[in-house]
Design a protein around this motif. Structure first.
Motif, short mmCIF file in Angstrom:
data_model
loop_
_atom_site.label_atom_id
_atom_site.label_comp_id
_atom_site.label_asym_id
_atom_site.label_seq_id
_atom_site.Cartn_x
_atom_site.Cartn_y
_atom_site.Cartn_z
N ALA A 99 7.00 -2.20 -2.04
CA ALA A 99 5.94 -1.30 -3.20
C ALA A 99 6.51 -0.19 -3.85
O ALA A 99 6.07 -0.36 -4.17
CB ALA A 99 6.61 -0.34 -1.26
N ARG A 100 7.97 -0.51 -4.05
CA ARG A 100 8.59 -0.38 -5.17
C ARG A 100 8.68 -0.65 -6.26
O ARG A 100 8.57 -0.52 -7.49
CB ARG A 100 10.00 -0.14 -4.81
CG ARG A 100 11.54 0.78 -3.72
CD ARG A 100 12.39 0.64 -4.37
NE ARG A 100 13.14 -0.57 -3.87
CZ ARG A 100 13.83 -0.60 -2.71
NH1 ARG A 100 13.64 -0.07 -1.51
NH2 ARG A 100 14.51 -2.04 -2.76
N ALA A 101 8.11 -2.20 -6.11
CA ALA A 101 7.45 -3.03 -7.32
C ALA A 101 5.83 -2.77 -7.55
O ALA A 101 5.79 -3.38 -8.37
CB ALA A 101 8.09 -4.52 -7.04
N GLY A 102 5.64 -1.73 -6.83
CA GLY A 102 4.41 -2.11 -6.76
C GLY A 102 3.50 -2.24 -6.49
O GLY A 102 1.96 -3.23 -7.33
N VAL A 103 3.61 -3.73 -5.59
CA VAL A 103 2.97 -4.69 -5.32
C VAL A 103 2.40 -4.71 -3.87
O VAL A 103 3.38 -4.53 -2.82
CB VAL A 103 3.22 -6.40 -5.45
CG1 VAL A 103 3.78 -6.50 -7.16
CG2 VAL A 103 5.01 -6.14 -5.05
N HIS A 104 1.54 -5.22 -3.38
CA HIS A 104 1.31 -5.34 -1.91
C HIS A 104 1.73 -6.23 -1.30
O HIS A 104 1.64 -7.57 -1.71
CB HIS A 104 -0.57 -5.84 -2.26
CG HIS A 104 -0.89 -5.54 -0.77
ND1 HIS A 104 -0.88 -4.24 -0.34
CD2 HIS A 104 -2.11 -6.30 0.13
CE1 HIS A 104 -2.18 -4.36 0.90
NE2 HIS A 104 -2.55 -5.55 0.96
N PHE A 105 1.67 -6.02 -0.45
CA PHE A 105 2.76 -6.52 0.96
C PHE A 105 1.95 -7.42 1.54
O PHE A 105 0.86 -6.73 3.07
CB PHE A 105 3.58 -6.49 1.54
CG PHE A 105 4.60 -7.42 2.89
CD1 PHE A 105 5.79 -7.33 2.30
CD2 PHE A 105 4.14 -6.84 4.06
CE1 PHE A 105 6.64 -8.27 2.95
CE2 PHE A 105 4.90 -7.92 4.55
CZ PHE A 105 6.10 -8.79 4.34
N VAL A 106 1.99 -8.83 1.89
CA VAL A 106 0.42 -9.25 2.86
C VAL A 106 1.77 -10.55 3.77
O VAL A 106 2.00 -11.15 3.55
CB VAL A 106 -0.27 -10.61 2.09
CG1 VAL A 106 -1.11 -11.49 2.97
CG2 VAL A 106 -1.08 -9.32 1.55
#
Lengths: 124, 203
Positions: A99-106
């Motif tokens: 979330a901090r890196a601005g990427v989506h977690f899957v």
């Protein structure tokens, strides 16, 4: 030369099976997408330097730099790239780092559902 | 009996998912991030597995074993150098216990860690292959490379050997996970991998 209008997806994973799975599922549901593969973060950075993909599916635990670090470096140069972290590391700390890196977690395992989740994020 | 490249990759990735789940559970126990990876799967004969363990820096081990039965049977074993085992327990229960208290708690704590890691790996196999395993309770033992159970028995057995790297609170701990399978069980496992790859259109 005109820019290719078909979206480019880069799959970054040290597992050949995982790359094959993501490729097969994406090719099935988005046959017009172009797909590139890298087996570690450094290789991903090289590919991105040549042509920044529209979408990136990134594993976390790989030989060399981590997927999180690779994603962070890509985001600095290409904030428009949409990146998912596709990982078996399902801890809260990894989700927060994503979330901090601005990427989506899957979360792995890679299934039609998890890839559909990533695609929905890419196309949102 | 050996694995081809794709079978090995598939098995490595399935166990990777398993240890990822285990790390999430362990991180809840220690209230801290746990890095747990099983970078490579090796398939070796029992004697070779012992040699790999003999090659480890220390040869006093703390082991947790559990037997799984289902479409194929496996004796699963988590092996940590004995000095690391006490460190893991300390990280689990906090810094306030004395060495004596820690030692008292060690068996129970190691069983729980073994239970989490071994079950996570086998559950990952079960989920991917849509199969089910029954398991025995975890059993903790101390041993050295000369009396580890993998050296016992006459039956020809194959060993799936994974090196495990665990980092908890900046402490790096290296161990091994072993799965002992009879030749028919190993053959059944390979069949499941092939069926899975085939069902995904990958083989």
């Amino acid at each position: 030369m005109e820019k290719n209008t078909h979206p480019l997806l880069l799959i970054v994973d040290d597992s050949r099976m995982s790359r094959m799975l993501v490729r097969a599922i994406v090719a099935d549901s988005r046959p017009d997408w172009r797909i590139a593969e890298a087996c570690n973060g450094d290789e991903a950075l090289q590919i991105v330097a040549e042509e920044c993909p529209d979408y990136i599916s990134m594993d976390v635990n790989m030989p060399g730099i981590s997927g999180l670090e690779a994603a962070g470096r890509i985001r600095i140069r290409h904030p428009e790239a949409r990146i998912t972290l596709c990982t078996a590391n399902i801890q809260e700390s990894t989700r927060e780092a994503a979330a901090r890196a601005g990427v989506h977690f899957v979360a792995k395992p890679i299934t039609a559902q998890s890839v559909a989740d990533a695609i929905a994020f890419f196309e949102a | 009996m050996s694995l081809n490249e794709l079978q090995r990759d598939a098995l490595g990735e399935i166990f990777n998912i398993g240890v990822g789940r285990a790390a999430a559970s362990l991180s809840q126990i220690v209230s801290d991030e746990v890095l747990l990876s099983a970078p490579e799967v090796m398939v070796v004969h029992r004697e070779q597995a012992a040699k790999v363990l003999l090659g480890a820096e220390l040869n006093q081990f703390s082991t947790v074993s559990q037997s799984f039965s289902g479409p194929f049977d496996a004796q699963a074993m988590l092996v940590f150098p004995e000095s690391n085992a006490l460190e893991i327990v300390r990280l689990m229960v906090g810094p306030h216990m004395s060495i004596e208290e820690l030692s008292e708690f060690e068996q129970e704590a190691m069983c729980e860690i073994g239970n989490i890691i071994l079950n996570a790996c086998m559950s990952s196999l079960a989920d991917i292959f849509h199969i089910r395993f029954e398991s025995t309770l975890p059993l903790h033992r101390f041993g050295d490379t000369y009396n580890l159970p993998i050296l016992d028995g006459d039956e020809e057995q194959m060993v799936l050997l994974l090196q495990v790297d665990m980092i908890i609170s900046q402490q790096r701990i290296q161990g091994h996970i072993l799965f002992l399978l009879s030749v028919p069980s190993m053959s059944a496992l390979l069949d499941h991998i092939d069926r899975y790859l085939s069902s995904q259109g990958l083989a």
